[in-house]
Structures are given as C-alpha cells and as structure tokens.
Write a protein that holds these residues in place. Structure first.
Motif, PDB file in Angstrom:
ATOM      1  N   LEU A 127       0.703  -1.303  -0.229  1.00 13.27           N
ATOM      2  CA  LEU A 127      -0.073   0.094   0.094  1.00 13.27           C
ATOM      3  C   LEU A 127       0.823   1.352   0.094  1.00 13.27           C
ATOM      4  CD1 LEU A 127      -2.721  -0.996   2.411  1.00 13.27           C
ATOM      5  CD2 LEU A 127      -2.999  -0.961   0.058  1.00 13.27           C
ATOM      6  N   ASN A 128       2.244   1.145   0.706  1.00 10.15           N
ATOM      7  CA  ASN A 128       2.969   2.294   0.746  1.00 10.15           C
ATOM      8  C   ASN A 128       3.868   2.408  -0.351  1.00 10.15           C
ATOM      9  OD1 ASN A 128       1.998   3.662   3.186  1.00 10.15           O
ATOM     10  ND2 ASN A 128       2.319   1.715   4.026  1.00 10.15           N
ATOM     11  N   GLY A 129       3.704   1.607  -1.325  1.00 11.71           N
ATOM     12  CA  GLY A 129       4.770   1.568  -2.451  1.00 11.71           C
ATOM     13  C   GLY A 129       6.112   1.409  -2.285  1.00 11.71           C
ATOM     14  N   ARG A 130       6.322   0.403  -1.359  1.00  8.72           N
ATOM     15  CA  ARG A 130       7.649   0.223  -0.755  1.00  8.72           C
ATOM     16  C   ARG A 130       8.178  -1.135  -1.530  1.00  8.72           C
ATOM     17  NH1 ARG A 130       7.647   2.202   4.608  1.00  8.72           N
ATOM     18  NH2 ARG A 130       9.821   1.147   4.715  1.00  8.72           N
ATOM     19  N   SER A 131       9.420  -1.099  -1.695  1.00  9.91           N
ATOM     20  CA  SER A 131      10.049  -2.428  -1.880  1.00  9.91           C
ATOM     21  C   SER A 131       9.770  -3.761  -1.064  1.00  9.91           C
ATOM     22  CB  SER A 131      11.218  -2.061  -2.509  1.00  9.91           C
ATOM     23  OG  SER A 131      12.217  -1.850  -1.506  1.00  9.91           O
ATOM     24  N   GLY A 132       9.980  -4.838  -1.336  1.00 12.59           N
ATOM     25  CA  GLY A 132       9.940  -5.883  -0.553  1.00 12.59           C
ATOM     26  C   GLY A 132       8.734  -6.792  -0.732  1.00 12.59           C
ATOM     27  N   VAL A 133       7.884  -6.468  -1.732  1.00 13.35           N
ATOM     28  CA  VAL A 133       6.884  -7.442  -2.282  1.00 13.35           C
ATOM     29  C   VAL A 133       7.137  -7.440  -3.696  1.00 13.35           C
ATOM     30  CG1 VAL A 133       5.301  -7.044  -0.391  1.00 13.35           C
ATOM     31  CG2 VAL A 133       5.373  -5.523  -2.398  1.00 13.35           C
ATOM     32  N   SER A 134       6.872  -8.387  -4.471  1.00  8.07           N
ATOM     33  CA  SER A 134       6.741  -8.709  -5.824  1.00  8.07           C
ATOM     34  C   SER A 134       5.536  -7.836  -6.415  1.00  8.07           C
ATOM     35  CB  SER A 134       6.552 -10.037  -6.335  1.00  8.07           C
ATOM     36  OG  SER A 134       5.222 -10.413  -5.932  1.00  8.07           O
ATOM     37  N   GLU A 135       5.809  -7.346  -7.779  1.00  2.00           N
ATOM     38  CA  GLU A 135       4.861  -6.632  -8.418  1.00  2.00           C
ATOM     39  C   GLU A 135       3.505  -7.410  -8.351  1.00  2.00           C
ATOM     40  OE1 GLU A 135       4.305  -3.506  -9.566  1.00  2.00           O
ATOM     41  OE2 GLU A 135       6.161  -3.142  -8.423  1.00  2.00           O
ATOM     42  N   SER A 136       3.422  -8.599  -8.586  1.00  2.00           N
ATOM     43  CA  SER A 136       2.110  -9.536  -8.734  1.00  2.00           C
ATOM     44  C   SER A 136       1.397  -9.403  -7.384  1.00  2.00           C
ATOM     45  CB  SER A 136       2.509 -10.829  -9.182  1.00  2.00           C
ATOM     46  OG  SER A 136       3.098 -11.532  -8.243  1.00  2.00           O
ATOM     47  N   THR A 137       2.304  -9.567  -6.316  1.00  2.00           N
ATOM     48  CA  THR A 137       1.547  -9.225  -4.740  1.00  2.00           C
ATOM     49  C   THR A 137       1.089  -8.022  -4.642  1.00  2.00           C
ATOM     50  OG1 THR A 137       3.250 -11.162  -3.962  1.00  2.00           O
ATOM     51  CG2 THR A 137       2.004  -9.594  -2.477  1.00  2.00           C
ATOM     52  N   ARG A 138       1.730  -6.899  -4.890  1.00  2.00           N
ATOM     53  CA  ARG A 138       1.499  -5.640  -4.937  1.00  2.00           C
ATOM     54  C   ARG A 138       0.033  -5.361  -5.685  1.00  2.00           C
ATOM     55  NH1 ARG A 138       4.669  -1.665  -3.469  1.00  2.00           N
ATOM     56  NH2 ARG A 138       6.398  -2.430  -4.318  1.00  2.00           N
ATOM     57  N   SER A 139       0.036  -5.725  -6.790  1.00  2.00           N
ATOM     58  CA  SER A 139      -1.194  -5.629  -7.535  1.00  2.00           C
ATOM     59  C   SER A 139      -2.443  -6.299  -7.088  1.00  2.00           C
ATOM     60  CB  SER A 139      -0.790  -6.175  -8.949  1.00  2.00           C
ATOM     61  OG  SER A 139      -1.899  -6.257  -9.985  1.00  2.00           O
ATOM     62  N   ARG A 140      -2.164  -7.712  -6.465  1.00  2.00           N
ATOM     63  CA  ARG A 140      -3.048  -8.391  -5.962  1.00  2.00           C
ATOM     64  C   ARG A 140      -3.716  -7.521  -4.662  1.00  2.00           C
ATOM     65  NH1 ARG A 140      -0.897 -12.825  -5.289  1.00  2.00           N
ATOM     66  NH2 ARG A 140      -1.052 -13.148  -2.962  1.00  2.00           N
ATOM     67  N   VAL A 141      -2.743  -7.038  -3.692  1.00  2.00           N
ATOM     68  CA  VAL A 141      -2.984  -6.244  -2.652  1.00  2.00           C
ATOM     69  C   VAL A 141      -3.770  -5.291  -2.984  1.00  2.00           C
ATOM     70  CG1 VAL A 141      -2.242  -5.238  -0.661  1.00  2.00           C
ATOM     71  CG2 VAL A 141      -1.197  -7.439  -0.972  1.00  2.00           C
ATOM     72  N   LEU A 142      -3.248  -4.374  -3.762  1.00  2.00           N
ATOM     73  CA  LEU A 142      -3.997  -3.151  -4.440  1.00  2.00           C
ATOM     74  C   LEU A 142      -5.351  -3.256  -4.813  1.00  2.00           C
ATOM     75  CD1 LEU A 142      -1.276  -1.230  -5.898  1.00  2.00           C
ATOM     76  CD2 LEU A 142      -2.272  -0.644  -3.812  1.00  2.00           C
ATOM     77  N   GLY A 143      -5.541  -4.469  -5.487  1.00  2.00           N
ATOM     78  CA  GLY A 143      -6.753  -4.892  -6.140  1.00  2.00           C
ATOM     79  C   GLY A 143      -7.845  -5.113  -4.734  1.00  2.00           C
ATOM     80  N   VAL A 144      -7.359  -5.831  -4.125  1.00  2.00           N
ATOM     81  CA  VAL A 144      -8.196  -6.359  -2.965  1.00  2.00           C
ATOM     82  C   VAL A 144      -8.673  -5.284  -2.012  1.00  2.00           C
ATOM     83  CG1 VAL A 144      -8.236  -7.720  -0.722  1.00  2.00           C
ATOM     84  CG2 VAL A 144      -7.324  -8.751  -2.854  1.00  2.00           C
ATOM     85  N   ALA A 145      -7.739  -4.251  -1.857  1.00  2.00           N
ATOM     86  CA  ALA A 145      -7.762  -3.091  -0.959  1.00  2.00           C
ATOM     87  C   ALA A 145      -8.746  -2.138  -1.578  1.00  2.00           C
ATOM     88  CB  ALA A 145      -6.540  -2.313  -0.927  1.00  2.00           C
ATOM     89  N   SER A 146      -8.705  -2.023  -2.849  1.00  2.00           N
ATOM     90  CA  SER A 146      -9.571  -1.398  -3.666  1.00  2.00           C
ATOM     91  C   SER A 146     -11.193  -1.729  -3.554  1.00  2.00           C
ATOM     92  CB  SER A 146      -9.309  -1.164  -5.050  1.00  2.00           C
ATOM     93  OG  SER A 146      -8.308  -0.246  -5.390  1.00  2.00           O
ATOM     94  N   SER A 147     -10.917  -3.210  -3.914  1.00  2.00           N
ATOM     95  CA  SER A 147     -12.437  -3.804  -3.498  1.00  2.00           C
ATOM     96  C   SER A 147     -13.289  -3.852  -2.467  1.00  2.00           C
ATOM     97  CB  SER A 147     -12.590  -5.315  -4.502  1.00  2.00           C
ATOM     98  OG  SER A 147     -11.501  -5.915  -3.559  1.00  2.00           O
ATOM     99  N   LEU A 148     -12.391  -3.767  -1.345  1.00  2.00           N
ATOM    100  CA  LEU A 148     -12.817  -3.520  -0.102  1.00  2.00           C
ATOM    101  C   LEU A 148     -13.256  -2.171   0.382  1.00  2.00           C
ATOM    102  CD1 LEU A 148     -10.710  -6.257   1.902  1.00  2.00           C
ATOM    103  CD2 LEU A 148     -12.993  -6.466   1.247  1.00  2.00           C
TER     104      LEU A 148
END
Lengths: 329, 329
Positions: A24-45
């Motif tokens: 969510l904070n745009g920081r490194s340490g997670v893969s792009e696919s994870t980031r994308s999934r997390v953002l998608g879930v966060a948005s949908s919630l």
C-alpha cells in the motif's frame, strides 16, 4: 460499510499484514504481482487511506509535473513536446502530471498548488523566458526543478540545455559557404530565451539579416515566408525556428513557383519525421534522448543531488535537398 | 520550524481565515489572484496539509489518468496520441496524470493504485483489446472511466468511438471504384479491437486480400511493403493502419522504382501533417476534437451522468496524389 483494516486486506489477499503495508505504501519488498493483488483487494474492499498516510509520512508523491503554456490546438502539431515527454517517461518510474494552461500566471499558480498539495516531487520547466520568474520561485518554494532548454546556468536550478547560439552560427556558416548573403530568419516567440539566443547569433553572423516573428504554427510560417519572398530583394535562404513553419514555408515557395533549393534554400530547426519526409535540411537533435536526460537530472535533484548544468550535444545540421548554392546574381 | 496554522497564513497573506480555507481546498469563492497568493504564502510557510484534508473530505483528486502501453521511443512518433492529449486538455480544467508502461498488467495495477490512492477522479482507456479485462474491472473498482476508440457498447462503460468497420469499407470502395482488385492491408497490432474491426471489414469487402501485420513503426511499414511488393502478383493498392507506416511504404515504393499512384495506390489511416505533406490519400478525422469529446464524456461520468456511447463522425477519405486508377493488366 465497515472500513476495512490492514488485517482484513491481508486475510482477503492471503498475505501477511507486513506485505500489505509495503504494497500500500509503494515500498520495495513485495513482488509486483503481490502488490497488484493487494491493491486490487484493498480497492474492492473500499480501503482508501493512502493519500492521508502519504501526506503524514512525507513519502514520495510519485509524480513529477510539467505545465505547458500553449493554445492546445497548436500544441497538438508540435512533435517536439511529445518526443520530449516520451523521452522523459522512458527514464521515470513515476507518472507525469501534465497540464496545459493559457498563461504564465496560471502556470506558476499551478506549481505552487501542486507542491503545496504534495502532488509532485519536482517539476520540469520548459519555454524559459528571458527574465523568468520561475528561476527565483522554485528555490524559494523548495520545489525541486530542472530547466529544460534555456541557456544553462539558471540561478540555483539544475538545467539540461543545448547551445542555441552555436547551433545558429553553424546554420549560417553552412549557408554562407554555399554563397548566400541575403539570409532571413523566421523566429519563434520573442519572449522565449532560446529565441533571443538564436536572434543574437543570427545578428552577429549575418549582415542586414531580416527577422520575421512567427509563433510555431504553419499559418505563421506561411505568412512570414510570403512577406519575405515579396520583398524587393528577397532572401536566397530562410532559417525557420521549427519544422512546422519550415514545411509551410516550402509550400509557399512551391505555390509561388520559386524553386527550392536553386532559387531559395530552406533550413529548419529541430529535425522531425516531417523534415525527413519533406527532404528539408534541418538541425537535428535527439529530442527523445534530451527528454530522457532531463528526467535523469530531475530524479537526481529530487534525490538530493546538487543542481548541475548538463549540456546536450550540439544539434547537428543534416543537409538534405532543401539547401544548395545561392543563385547567381 | 513550528507548523503554521490557517491563522498564520491568513495574517501573512492579509486575508480572512475563511478565504485561506477556500483557497487551500480549491473551492470557489476567492479570486484566482487571492488563491495564488494564499498558496504561495502557505508554501513558503511550510504548510502542506491539503492532501490529508482532501483525502478526509473526499474532495476531487483534480486529475484524470491516462496510461499508455507502448515502447516510449515508438510513442514519440505517434502524432495521434499527442493530438488526442491536446484535445483532452482543451476540455479539462484539471491535470492529466500520464504514465507510459510496458505491459497491460502494469497498466491495470497502476489504475488500481491511482484509484486507491485517490490520485485520479477517472481514467481514459485507450487501445481497447478484443477481450479487455478493463471493461469489467472499472465498474468493480467504481472508477469512472471512458473508453476512447473501441467499437462502442463496452459493458457498463461510457465510450467515445468511431466506426472503423464503415471507414475501412469506404476505403475499399474508393479503391474498387478506381479498378483495383489486388488490394493489400498493412495492419496494426492484432490484439487491438479496432485492428480486428478493420480486418473484418477488409475481409468482407476484398476477395483474397492479403494482410501483413505491422506495429505502427516506420520499420514495420517498410518491411511489410517490401514483402507485399516482392510477391509474384503484387497488390496494386495498399491500405495502412497509420500514417507512419504509410509514409515508410511510399518510400519503399520510391526506392524500388514503383510509381505512386500509377503502379501502386497508397491509402493511410489517420491523416496527419505527415500525410498532408507527403500528399497521401488518407482517412481524416479530427483527433483533437475526438480527444475533446472524450474529455467531456469523462467529466460527465465523474459528475454522475449515466454512461453513454458517443459515436464520433465517420472518418472522411481525403483523396490526394497517392491513389489513382489501377494499372492496366
């Protein structure tokens, strides 16, 4: 609807709370696919706290700004700016916040507002004026900025620039070597610093050179050319401040039955596909690479580097079919 | 440094606290000059709370987004997009958040992130795919969006589109009326919906028509043209999916000593200064006006209007010197 927590998002996305926070904070340490999934879930919630979080954490705005003062219609034909923007993007991992406005006052108000609202981390300044208020304003705001174009050495600001004086001199030398003496110039906007630099080089190297003002549009190029070719002693060579005006000038010559280059030589500033296909002799530079260089300079300033002046390679004169020996007197 | 309050700013700017609040929140009720002065004072005092304030107040993000999936180098030559962007800006009082990325996955992740972070109020979707995941995604995110191009009628999304099928048919009819039977097509990217629409119209109206795939670059246009002209029975007319490929094709023909239009007719999609100066017959539409129309549609959707499909005027075939009667067999 209940406001979702980091924990809700982690559960729904099937990752740890730490990974959600990084994503969510745009920081490194997670893969792009994870980031994308997390953002998608966060948005949908319905989770939308990041702007607040970022403002409080003084994190990056993740965008840089560019304001263009032009009539939008005229801008659409100027390949220069789009090449520049494409080049900037090639060296930026963030977005470009772009706005077209109709006055310098609006431009300045916009930079102040974007910075106050933390919308940009820095800005590109183009179309430098002779006495440009932005040069003093940016350091006073603390807004990282790079002057793109200009003449180098602008107060405390970094710049990426090309030597318009030397470039104009090289064009005139080319024409003089071909025997031209009556050389004219169709200039760009008189308020711009690079126009003044070119004017100055032109005045130094051409005796009694005629300068007609244009505004980069085809209409102004055509009008200026008709004016010059209607003179009692018309020029045998015309140098134009952009490609659009030069191509329009070549068309006016054709309409008047004046042969290029045997009766009139034409040289354009800033080579483009338009010049290439019109076989116009042109000052060529890699505008895309220039934009890329400007982006690298701005990223460096945002990262805290001391402002420096980067001189771009001198535009090279590409001689095509539109320039040739002066007609015999 | 002590964090300045609204009161500090009001005192320094010489206006009321109410005026400061209106100015900082981008609300009406203060003049532009007052707003500008207040923002300048606020910035110089180090006041930067507006992002937080806006996130909490659910005010407008005051920007709309556009993501382009292209190699940046190729993009710089595509006048279409810059005309489109210039037209969009002409009808927007807010900024355009622009980013060039290299994949559809990045594009989608970016829209999710921009929306989650409240960076945009809506987005333009270009280069619609045949089965485009964005059409379902946008309504599920609740992100206002307008499809620009495409074929009209995209799920719950508003769109601004032109009828590529009818336009291709008009080009083929023009060539058939000139006696052409061996007609070829240099297509754009096969994944794009408008390419498929044009393919379909071409297949319906040309018997045994040859289609070669291109990617909008001059290189691909030249390569496809050499392939077509090297055939045992080369086409007598070629239709190109953009101006850059068509101009490159005309140059290949010239290099091979094939006369245009007496031996080969050339028609380009999307008229431009390049086509005008190359005297190419081209499908002309006002891309600037198209962009302006797209911006009006997006503003309407953001303001809560029901999504509608706006069909743009059919591109008009402008016949210039590059198309003529088919050579006698």
């Amino acid at each position: 609807m209940k406001r979702p927590t980091i924990k809700d998002i982690a559960a729904a996305a099937g990752v740890s709370k730490g990974a959600v926070s990084l994503a969510l904070n745009g920081r490194s340490g997670v893969s792009e696919s994870t980031r994308s999934r997390v953002l998608g879930v966060a948005s949908s919630l319905g989770y939308r706290p990041s702007v607040t979080a970022r403002a409080l954490s003084s994190a990056s705005a993740d965008a840089v700004g560019l304001v263009l003062v032009r009539p939008p219609r005229a801008l659409g034909d100027e390949a220069f700016f789009f090449q520049l923007i494409a080049g900037m993007q090639s060296e930026m991992s963030c977005a470009l916040l772009l706005q077209v406005v109709s006055s310098r006052e609006e431009e300045i108000a916009l930079y102040q507002r974007w910075w106050a609202e933390h919308r940009v981390d820095g800005v590109f300044l183009v179309d430098l004026l002779v006495a440009d208020p932005r040069v003093e304003l940016m350091p006073s705001l603390g807004l990282p900025a790079v002057v793109v174009g200009g003449a180098g050495h602008h107060g405390a600001l970094a710049s990426v620039w090309a030597d318009d004086y030397a470039a104009m001199t090289s064009v005139v030398e080319h024409l003089k070597a071909l025997g031209h003496r009556r050389i004219a110039r169709v200039a760009g906007l008189a308020s711009l610093l690079h126009t003044v630099r070119r004017d100055s080089a032109f005045a130094s190297s051409v005796v009694d050179g005629v300068v007609v003002a244009g505004d980069y549009t085809a209409e102004s190029g055509a009008r200026a050319t008709r004016e010059l070719l209607g003179m009692a002693e018309p020029p045998t060579a015309i140098v134009y401040d952009n490609d659009v005006m030069a191509v329009a000038g070549a068309e006016v010559a054709a309409d008047l039955g004046i042969a290029v280059p045997s009766e009139l030589s034409i040289v354009a500033w800033d080579d483009s596909v338009l010049c290439q296909h019109g076989r116009l002799t042109a000052l060529s530079r890699d505008t895309f690479a220039f934009g890329a260089r400007a982006a690298r300079a701005l990223v460096a300033v945002i990262d805290g580097a001391s402002p420096t002046d980067v001189e771009d390679v001198l535009p090279e004169l590409v001689v095509r079919g539109s320039s040739g020996p002066a007609p015999a007197v």
